[in-house]
Design a protein around this motif. Structure first.
Motif, PDB file in Angstrom:
ATOM      1  N   ASN A  23       0.844  -1.192   0.000  1.00 21.18           N
ATOM      2  CA  ASN A  23       0.000   0.000   0.000  1.00 21.18           C
ATOM      3  C   ASN A  23       0.881   1.245   0.000  1.00 21.18           C
ATOM      4  OD1 ASN A  23      -1.805   2.083   0.477  1.00 21.18           O
ATOM      5  ND2 ASN A  23      -3.062   0.870   1.876  1.00 21.18           N
ATOM      6  N   LEU A  26       0.935   3.819   3.089  1.00 23.78           N
ATOM      7  CA  LEU A  26       1.490   3.483   4.395  1.00 23.78           C
ATOM      8  C   LEU A  26       2.978   3.801   4.421  1.00 23.78           C
ATOM      9  CD1 LEU A  26      -0.256   0.035   5.060  1.00 23.78           C
ATOM     10  CD2 LEU A  26      -0.961   2.305   5.846  1.00 23.78           C
ATOM     11  N   ASP A  27       3.454   4.238   5.593  1.00 29.26           N
ATOM     12  CA  ASP A  27       4.866   4.590   5.756  1.00 29.26           C
ATOM     13  C   ASP A  27       5.648   3.322   6.096  1.00 29.26           C
ATOM     14  OD1 ASP A  27       7.270   5.787   6.094  1.00 29.26           O
ATOM     15  OD2 ASP A  27       6.752   6.901   7.914  1.00 29.26           O
ATOM     16  N   HIS A  28       6.053   2.587   5.066  1.00 22.06           N
ATOM     17  CA  HIS A  28       6.752   1.323   5.293  1.00 22.06           C
ATOM     18  C   HIS A  28       8.164   1.543   5.833  1.00 22.06           C
ATOM     19  CE1 HIS A  28       3.533  -0.919   3.347  1.00 22.06           C
ATOM     20  NE2 HIS A  28       3.546  -0.030   2.367  1.00 22.06           N
TER      21      HIS A  28
END
Length: 256
Positions: A23, A26-28
């Motif tokens: 996604n 989202l802050d991966h």
């Protein structure tokens, strides 16, 4: 839970089904996690797997499963070696001259000390396997444009040498330190990772020369009266080149 049980029985990380794209909203980068999309064996013969459950009413649950492999750990390197040995590289005969044929196996003229990179590839559609050998060529050092001295006369920094009146000759006149002991080595292009020095720290001019290289830490030693000038000469038959060739280093006091 069933998935966790199978994971610790097989000691293999199970993939996340239907995972193709993360996604982007989202802050991966802030969450250090690894998303597996294929089976990944554990590095060890035992391991654990955890699962959490978050209830709508606020009741949370967390279970930890631990297990030990029921099968021996696979020696991946050994399996690859067996696969390589059993995979005969194809020969595509294009014309009557064998020199024009296409062949991806080990080079026939491979010499002692030479290395090959091995690439294994499997077609995901047909299942055909291919093993390719490519000779690893040694990197050739870029020619040096100039040389410098580095020693206790300049706090082991770099002072550029002057080009002499003969091709490949470089020289510099330096002042002998107060200790009466001058230690120095040569730098190609003034770079410390391209140092040139004797095979061992010495006062002799006849010791074999090594370098350019980043692991050269030896130096030549010249003695004299503090404050006197010492002329250092570096000679290479390849001219201003950083490659390994015939090299010589000499030094002698400068007469007032």
């Amino acid at each position: 839970m069933n998935k966790c049980i199978l994971v610790v029985i097989q000691i293999t990380c199970a993939p996340t089904q239907h995972l193709k794209t993360l996604n982007p909203h989202l802050d991966h980068a802030a969450f250090d996690a690894f998303y597996s999309n294929e089976h990944c064996p554990y590095m060890y013969n035992a391991g654990h797997c955890q699962v959490s459950s978050f209830g709508v009413g606020g009741t949370n649950g967390h279970a930890i499963f631990w297990g030990e492999a029921r099968k021996p750990i696979v020696d991946v390197k050994q399996k690859l070696l067996v696969k390589v040995m059993n995979s005969a590289p194809p020969i595509i005969a294009d014309g009557p001259d064998p020199a024009d044929w296409e062949y991806s196996g080990p080079p026939f003229d491979l010499k002692d000390g030479e290395k090959c990179s091995i690439t294994y590839w499997k077609d995901p559609v047909t299942g055909d396997e291919e093993v390719r050998f490519d000779r690893q060529l040694k990197a050739i050092a870029a020619p040096a444009e100039f040389y410098c001295t580095s020693g206790n006369h300049n706090d082991w920094t770099d002072d550029r040498m002057v080009e002499g009146d003969r091709p490949g000759l470089f020289f510099q006149e330096v002042e002998i330190p107060d200790s009466g002991r001058l230690e120095f080595r040569i730098l190609a292009d003034g770079e410390h990772d391209r140092s040139i020095g004797p095979e061992e720290t010495t006062e002799s001019r006849s010791v074999p020369i090594i370098g350019p290289g980043s692991d050269v830490r030896t130096s030549w030693i010249a003695t004299g009266r503090p404050g006197d000038l010492m002329r250092i000469e570096y000679m290479t038959t390849q001219g201003p080149s950083g490659g390994a060739g015939l090299q010589s280093v000499s030094w002698f006091p400068v007469e007032a």
